[in-house]
Design a protein around this motif. Structure first.
Motif, mmCIF file in Angstrom:
data_model
loop_
_atom_site.group_PDB
_atom_site.id
_atom_site.type_symbol
_atom_site.label_atom_id
_atom_site.label_comp_id
_atom_site.label_asym_id
_atom_site.label_seq_id
_atom_site.Cartn_x
_atom_site.Cartn_y
_atom_site.Cartn_z
ATOM 1 N N LEU A 47 -11.039 -2.052 -4.231
ATOM 2 C CA LEU A 47 -11.080 -2.559 -2.988
ATOM 3 C C LEU A 47 -12.508 -2.942 -2.613
ATOM 4 O O LEU A 47 -13.556 -1.747 -2.956
ATOM 5 N N LYS A 48 -12.694 -4.031 -1.830
ATOM 6 C CA LYS A 48 -14.073 -4.104 -1.175
ATOM 7 C C LYS A 48 -13.901 -4.087 0.545
ATOM 8 O O LYS A 48 -12.735 -4.398 0.821
ATOM 9 N N GLU A 49 -14.942 -3.779 1.068
ATOM 10 C CA GLU A 49 -14.912 -3.787 2.680
ATOM 11 C C GLU A 49 -14.372 -5.310 2.921
ATOM 12 O O GLU A 49 -14.832 -6.315 2.630
ATOM 13 N N GLY A 50 -13.500 -5.065 3.984
ATOM 14 C CA GLY A 50 -12.892 -6.453 4.571
ATOM 15 C C GLY A 50 -11.772 -6.740 3.913
ATOM 16 O O GLY A 50 -10.781 -7.848 4.557
ATOM 17 N N GLU A 51 -11.332 -6.562 2.670
ATOM 18 C CA GLU A 51 -10.108 -6.961 2.090
ATOM 19 C C GLU A 51 -8.708 -6.275 2.825
ATOM 20 O O GLU A 51 -8.929 -5.177 3.455
ATOM 21 N N GLU A 52 -7.685 -7.017 2.854
ATOM 22 C CA GLU A 52 -6.643 -6.404 3.534
ATOM 23 C C GLU A 52 -5.557 -6.135 2.330
ATOM 24 O O GLU A 52 -5.355 -6.639 1.397
ATOM 25 N N ILE A 53 -4.789 -4.873 2.890
ATOM 26 C CA ILE A 53 -3.825 -4.690 1.858
ATOM 27 C C ILE A 53 -2.411 -4.224 2.840
ATOM 28 O O ILE A 53 -2.530 -4.084 3.915
ATOM 29 N N VAL A 54 -1.363 -4.341 2.049
ATOM 30 C CA VAL A 54 -0.143 -4.008 2.632
ATOM 31 C C VAL A 54 0.196 -2.664 2.619
ATOM 32 O O VAL A 54 0.124 -1.823 1.797
ATOM 33 N N THR A 55 0.344 -2.199 4.183
ATOM 34 C CA THR A 55 0.521 -0.968 4.405
ATOM 35 C C THR A 55 2.159 -0.537 4.528
ATOM 36 O O THR A 55 2.346 0.756 4.555
ATOM 37 N N SER A 56 3.048 -1.682 4.277
ATOM 38 C CA SER A 56 4.371 -1.357 4.554
ATOM 39 C C SER A 56 4.806 -1.196 3.010
ATOM 40 O O SER A 56 4.250 -1.482 2.071
ATOM 41 N N ILE B 60 8.032 -14.137 0.798
ATOM 42 C CA ILE B 60 8.006 -13.096 1.775
ATOM 43 C C ILE B 60 7.390 -13.817 2.959
ATOM 44 O O ILE B 60 6.295 -14.397 2.877
ATOM 45 N N GLU B 61 8.148 -13.576 4.324
ATOM 46 C CA GLU B 61 7.532 -14.002 5.246
ATOM 47 C C GLU B 61 6.544 -13.135 5.765
ATOM 48 O O GLU B 61 6.774 -11.699 5.691
ATOM 49 N N ARG B 62 5.551 -13.576 6.260
ATOM 50 C CA ARG B 62 4.343 -12.728 7.092
ATOM 51 C C ARG B 62 4.632 -11.768 7.892
ATOM 52 O O ARG B 62 4.189 -10.708 7.935
ATOM 53 N N SER B 63 5.892 -11.790 8.639
ATOM 54 C CA SER B 63 6.196 -11.015 9.779
ATOM 55 C C SER B 63 6.889 -9.830 9.342
ATOM 56 O O SER B 63 7.311 -8.787 9.696
ATOM 57 N N ALA B 64 7.218 -9.930 7.748
ATOM 58 C CA ALA B 64 8.129 -8.826 7.101
ATOM 59 C C ALA B 64 7.014 -7.601 6.863
ATOM 60 O O ALA B 64 7.752 -6.714 6.264
ATOM 61 N N PHE B 65 5.896 -7.588 6.909
ATOM 62 C CA PHE B 65 4.974 -6.658 6.353
ATOM 63 C C PHE B 65 3.793 -6.558 7.159
ATOM 64 O O PHE B 65 3.591 -7.330 8.121
ATOM 65 N N GLN B 66 3.135 -5.335 6.997
ATOM 66 C CA GLN B 66 1.990 -5.208 7.856
ATOM 67 C C GLN B 66 0.705 -4.915 6.916
ATOM 68 O O GLN B 66 0.997 -4.482 5.946
#
Length: 417
Positions: free
Chosen positions: A392-401, A43-49
């Protein structure tokens, strides 16, 4: 010479064909699955937030809807059935106490008032006549009473004289008996006159009381009509802004019809509605968040709660802690959040399309150049934030889309442009 194939042989050949076909199909399926497993989805990075996990505060809330209303609003209704004579101000005009806003035609009402005043004068004149008549009757009855008293005294004297004459031998028993009978008759006649006088006094008081009631009722009608004529020229009682006005001069209006609304646009409140499922979340003084727009929130507290349920919703009134006249407008629709609890110093992530409202949910976590599915535990939430209790831990990133097409994948490669 051809030999006929037996039924058993036919069955064996048929089974053999089915087995071979099944094996070929199974092999094809395995080949496809193996091929798909060898090729990882990308998946392309621009396809999700994405959003980062941070430490902060989460105020749990339940949603409601609301309408901004002026805290003070005065409604002017037509006091009479009439027509609009003139309009002095227009919609949106600022007013001050005593300012004339609108005038009604009062000619017909003034004519009715004059009739009522004439009727009142006639009733007062009638009561004066009645008082004179009743006073004359009372005087006649009192005179008759005094005369009858003298007559009784005279009969008493005659009886004593006859009794004396009988005692000295100069009279007869018949004369004494007759004198006593005359005295008894005179006393009965006196008592009759006194009773008639008493009854007439009571009757007079009743008649006068009834007429005074009629005069009082008529006077109230006169006062009411005078008040309505005075109020037919609509004047502001307080400072404010005209938010509604019927400005059609010459238009006929009925008694009680709304003509003008004046509101104080410096002080507002919110009339809100919430599902009756959240009735237990409402309490007087409870904290509320009012979302005016994407960038502006105003806090407030619950002032009153309706005791009834209408169309599965409960109405309540919210008083605002601050009054921002630049943003607040009458009838402005706003989002309302009734705050139920406060969670400080917890892991949180921005609320988004990924969140389905449950306490357990699988999401994609961005790690290096991969999206890895992970099971998370969620706690309290509101329109802006969701509390993370596990995974999850502080600083990790999750997909919100929402990545619906990758819902069955455990890992997705990320292609950076």
């Amino acid at each position: 010479m051809d030999r006929k194939v037996s039924h058993t042989t036919k069955q064996k050949r048929k089974r053999s064909l089915i087995v071979k076909s099944s094996l070929w199909a199974l092999a094809a399926i395995c080949l496809i699955i193996g091929f798909r497993m060898m090729i990882k989805p990308t998946i392309e990075r621009s396809a999700f937030q994405c959003a980062s996990v941070e430490i902060g505060t989460v105020e749990a809330s339940v949603p409601a809807s609301g309408t901004v209303l002026p805290e003070y609003e005065e409604v002017f209704n037509s006091p009479i059935q009439s027509r609009i004579l003139s309009v002095a101000l227009s919609l949106g005009s600022k007013v001050h106490p005593g300012d004339t806003i609108l005038s009604l035609d009062t000619k017909e009402t003034e004519s009715n008032l004059r009739k009522l005043i004439d009727e009142l004068k006639l009733k007062k004149n009638n009561i004066s006549k009645l008082e004179l008549q009743l006073e004359k009757e009372l005087i006649d009855l009192r005179t008759s009473e005094e005369i009858k008293k003298l007559y009784v005294d005279h009969k008493e004297a005659l009886l004593k004289e006859e009794e004396y004459l009988l005692k000295i031998g100069g009279g007869t028993k018949e004369n004494v008996k007759q004198a006593r009978l005359d005295l008894d008759i005179a006393r009965i006649e006196l008592k009759q006159i006194q009773q008639k006088l008493n009854n007439r006094q009571k009757s007079m008081n009743t008649d006068l009381l009834g007429l005074n009631y009629e005069i009082s009722i008529q006077q109230n009608k006169v006062n009411e009509l005078q008040y309505k004529i005075e109020k037919s020229t609509l004047r502001a009682d307080k400072s404010g802004v005209i938010t509604f006005i019927d400005d059609h001069a010459g238009k006929n209006v009925s008694d009680g019809q709304m003509l003008v609304k004046i509101a104080d646009l410096q002080s507002f409140e919110v009339q809100a509605h919430i599902s009756d499922q959240h009735a237990n979340k409402l309490k007087i003084g409870g904290a509320v968040l009012i979302r005016i727009n994407e960038n502006t929130d105003i806090r407030g507290s619950i002032k009153s709660i309706s005791p009834s349920v209408d169309l599965n919703s409960i109405q309540f009134i919210v008083g605002l802690n601050t009054q921002d006249a630049a943003l607040l407008r009458p009838n402005l629709k706003v989002d309302v959040f009734v705050l139920t609890s406060l969670r400080k110093n917890v892991l949180r992530i921005p609320n988004g399309a990924f969140y389905n409202g449950g306490h357990k949910q699988q999401v994609f976590v961005l790690k290096d150049d991969k999206l890895i599915k992970r099971s998370l535990g969620f706690g309290e939430s509101n329109a802006d934030w969701v509390e993370v209790v596990s995974g999850l831990k502080e600083g990790e990133e999750i997909v919100t889309s929402k990545l619906r097409k990758y819902g069955q994948k455990e890992e997705i490669s990320v292609k950076n442009q």
